[in-house]
Design a protein around this motif. Structure first.
Motif, short mmCIF file in Angstrom:
data_model
loop_
_atom_site.label_atom_id
_atom_site.label_comp_id
_atom_site.label_asym_id
_atom_site.label_seq_id
_atom_site.Cartn_x
_atom_site.Cartn_y
_atom_site.Cartn_z
N GLY A 26 155.59 20.36 38.17
CA GLY A 26 154.46 20.96 37.77
C GLY A 26 153.22 19.77 37.56
N TRP A 27 152.05 19.96 38.13
CA TRP A 27 150.85 19.20 37.94
C TRP A 27 149.61 19.91 38.35
N GLU A 28 148.51 19.11 38.04
CA GLU A 28 147.11 19.80 38.49
C GLU A 28 146.25 18.53 38.78
N LEU A 29 145.63 18.80 40.00
CA LEU A 29 144.87 17.40 40.31
C LEU A 29 143.49 17.99 40.96
N GLY A 30 142.31 17.02 40.97
CA GLY A 30 141.24 17.54 41.57
C GLY A 30 140.11 17.01 41.06
N VAL A 31 138.72 17.77 40.98
CA VAL A 31 137.66 16.98 40.33
C VAL A 31 136.99 18.03 39.67
N CYS A 32 136.11 17.71 38.51
CA CYS A 32 135.47 18.75 37.89
C CYS A 32 134.03 17.97 37.48
N ARG A 33 133.13 19.08 37.13
CA ARG A 33 131.70 18.69 36.77
C ARG A 33 131.81 17.79 35.47
N GLU A 34 131.14 16.82 35.54
CA GLU A 34 130.90 16.04 34.20
C GLU A 34 130.71 16.92 32.92
N SER A 35 130.04 17.84 33.22
CA SER A 35 129.47 19.07 32.19
C SER A 35 130.30 20.00 31.57
N VAL A 36 131.62 20.01 32.20
CA VAL A 36 132.71 21.17 31.61
C VAL A 36 132.69 21.13 30.27
N SER A 37 133.10 22.16 29.65
CA SER A 37 133.30 22.07 28.23
C SER A 37 134.76 21.63 27.94
N ARG A 38 134.90 20.75 27.00
CA ARG A 38 136.17 19.95 26.85
C ARG A 38 136.84 20.72 25.72
N LYS A 39 136.26 21.55 24.96
CA LYS A 39 137.01 22.26 23.78
C LYS A 39 137.12 23.72 24.30
N GLY A 40 138.44 24.24 23.63
CA GLY A 40 138.70 25.48 23.91
C GLY A 40 139.45 25.86 25.27
N GLU A 41 139.50 27.26 25.36
CA GLU A 41 140.14 27.53 26.77
C GLU A 41 138.98 27.66 27.81
N SER A 42 139.57 27.67 29.02
CA SER A 42 138.50 27.83 30.08
C SER A 42 139.60 28.05 31.31
N THR A 43 138.86 28.63 32.34
CA THR A 43 139.64 28.94 33.55
C THR A 43 139.18 27.87 34.61
N PHE A 44 140.17 27.41 35.32
CA PHE A 44 140.00 26.30 36.28
C PHE A 44 139.64 26.97 37.43
N SER A 45 138.40 27.02 37.78
CA SER A 45 137.57 27.85 38.99
C SER A 45 136.61 27.09 39.48
N PRO A 46 136.12 27.09 40.85
CA PRO A 46 134.62 26.63 41.04
C PRO A 46 133.46 27.02 40.06
N GLY A 47 133.64 28.25 39.81
CA GLY A 47 132.64 28.72 39.29
C GLY A 47 132.46 28.15 37.70
N ASN A 48 133.47 27.64 37.11
CA ASN A 48 133.54 27.08 35.89
C ASN A 48 133.43 25.40 35.99
N GLY A 49 133.35 25.13 37.26
CA GLY A 49 132.93 23.47 37.81
C GLY A 49 134.22 22.93 37.91
N TYR A 50 135.47 23.28 38.27
CA TYR A 50 136.71 22.82 38.72
C TYR A 50 137.15 23.06 40.18
N CYS A 51 137.55 22.09 40.92
CA CYS A 51 138.06 22.42 42.16
C CYS A 51 139.36 21.46 41.83
N VAL A 52 140.50 22.37 41.89
CA VAL A 52 141.77 21.73 41.61
C VAL A 52 142.74 22.19 42.40
N VAL A 53 144.03 21.75 42.45
CA VAL A 53 145.35 22.63 43.28
C VAL A 53 146.19 22.22 42.31
N TRP A 54 147.33 23.03 42.33
CA TRP A 54 148.32 22.69 41.31
C TRP A 54 149.76 23.13 41.89
N LEU A 55 150.73 22.80 41.20
CA LEU A 55 152.25 23.16 41.56
C LEU A 55 152.72 23.71 40.25
#
Length: 476
Positions: free
Chosen positions: A357-386
């Motif tokens: 299991g792992w996750e890799l990609g990029v995210c916007r500098e401005s993403v929230s670092r606290k609490g829950e979030s959904t890893f999707s482009p709309g929330n500033g994440y471009c990631v793939v995972w196993l």
């Protein structure tokens, strides 16, 4: 039953309803119906009281039989008319030797004869059946043969439809793969143009070969369907022929039907071969854009353990006592790269080894670092995972990634100005996925080593060392 044929209608009117032959010495009874004298006498034999008409069941007097000479004359005329009509139509319903109606059928010799032929010494010992019975028997056999043939035709048409569907699906797969290949090579422009042409040529050859096999299957099934349809039409026409024509070569016709066997099409694989991968001698081209990525400890979740050189990250067993600064992730075991990118092209590789299991990609500098979030482009994440044996891209619908060879190393290529983040399986030099977006602000590399899963996933993610000759972002 009345027919549209005047000759047949006359024949019915001149036929005794008891013996079903032309009237012989026709008589009329009280109810107005006609019979052969011998037929009605035999029917009423042994009865001393009033009897009933065999046709309408009306009670009549037994002895009141009146001859009908006019009907007898009509019968003779109908016989001659039937003979002339048969000759005029070219039908062999009359014996050529005795000019008598063909009423009997020799089963063994498969020929029709008249009564005079049967009584002759040459044929007296032959076993015969009435021609109508023989015709009915063979008609039933012919009709029985139609069922399996129609079923074979139905199966042939279904198989042909399935092959045509395979052809359409195959062309769709080829189209999608061609677009992917073209997109990857357009992204790298002239750097990989020769490689693109080679792959497209190989894909075209496989497409041509597979389509040829599929089309050959369709052609063969079409030919079989035509043959089946032709045989069905022949049997249907045979069933509609006059009895003598129907019986001609009937065994041969049935024999050909028994030899019909649908040949199923050759199995054709519609899976694209693994050779259609963007070759990472593309990797050699991407190394022009390689950057020296390191991990930013200020962003690391307290459970993450980073190496001294900031190149490795794993999930620890205990939560570390670290300051809860604004940059640090506190809900998910994430750490960002220390480098931020706001333009240009950048490439780095991460060793994932045998991790489950792992996750890799990029995210916007401005993403929230606290609490829950959904890893999707709309929330500033471009990631793939196993996860749980499945590779996925973090789109809004969670896109499954077809991976034929398990990647032990993953390459990430950010083309900021083009708005693309691409992922590559470095192990087999294949393209995994590309996110397309319009970027603004700074993007940071994203790393998540996943849960330890009882020790089975405890190995670290490792940012691969930069070759000595590489010089960071070389730009386009």
């Amino acid at each position: 039953m009345a027919t549209d044929n005047p000759v047949e209608s006359l024949q019915e009117e001149a036929t005794c309803p008891i013996c079903l032959e032309y009237f012989k010495d026709p008589v009329i009874i009280d109810c107005g119906h006609h019979f052969c004298r011998a037929c009605i006498a035999q029917c009423w034999e042994g009865s001393n009281t009033d009897v009933s008409c065999p046709q309408c069941r009306e009670t009549v007097q037994q002895g009141n039989l009146r001859p009908n000479r006019k009907l007898a004359n009509v019968v003779e005329m109908v016989k001659r008319l039937s003979l002339q009509a048969a000759k005029g139509a070219g039908e062999e319903t009359v014996c050529g030797e005795h000019q008598e109606t063909l009423k009997l059928f020799y089963e063994e010799d498969q020929i029709s004869v008249c009564v005079v032929c049967h009584l002759s010494r040459a044929h007296r010992e032959h076993r015969v059946v009435p021609i109508k019975e023989a015709a009915q028997e063979y008609k039933e056999k012919l009709q029985g043969a139609l069922g399996p043939l129609r079923k074979e035709l139905e199966e042939a048409l279904a198989l042909m439809s399935a092959e045509e569907k395979k052809t359409t699906e195959w062309q769709g797969k080829v189209k999608n793969r061609r677009e992917m290949i073209a997109g990857e090579f357009n992204k790298l422009h002239t750097l990989l143009r020769e490689e693109e042409q080679l792959l497209l040529q190989s894909l075209e050859e496989e497409e041509k070969e597979t389509l040829q096999k599929l089309q050959e299957n369709v052609t063969k099934l079409s030919q079989q369907s035509s043959s089946l349809q032709q045989l069905i039409t022949e049997l249907e026409e045979k069933c509609q022929q006059p009895v003598v024509e129907l019986l001609k070569d009937v065994k041969s016709t049935l024999s050909r039907n028994e030899n019909v066997k649908l040949q199923e099409p050759e199995a054709v694989s519609t899976h694209l071969k693994n050779v259609y991968k963007i070759s990472l001698d593309m990797g050699e081209a991407l190394k022009r854009f390689i950057v020296d990525v390191t991990l930013d400890p200020d962003t690391a979740h307290p459970n993450l353990v980073l190496s001294e050189d900031q190149k490795r990250v794993r999930l620890g067993d205990t939560r570390q006592d670290l300051p809860d600064n604004p940059e640090r992730f506190d809900r998910y075991a994430i750490v960002l790269g220390a480098e931020g990118f706001a333009s240009g092209r950048h490439y780095w590789e991460v060793e994932v080894g045998d991790k489950t299991g792992w996750e890799l990609g990029v995210c916007r500098e401005s993403v929230s670092r606290k609490g829950e979030s959904t890893f999707s482009p709309g929330n500033g994440y471009c990631v793939v995972w196993l996860e749980e044996g499945e590779y996925k891209a973090g789109t809004s619908l969670r896109t499954p990634l077809p991976v034929s060879v398990r990647p032990s190393r993953v390459g990430i290529f950010l083309d900021y100005d083009a708005g693309e983040v691409s992922f590559y399986n470095v192990t087999d030099r294949s393209h995994l996925f590309t996110f397309t977006d319009t970027f603004s602000g700074t993007l940071r590399p994203f790393f998540c080593p996943g849960l330890n899963a009882g020790g089975t996933n405890a190995a670290p993610l490792i940012i691969c060392l930069v070759p000595a000759q590489a010089g960071g972002n070389l730009g386009p």
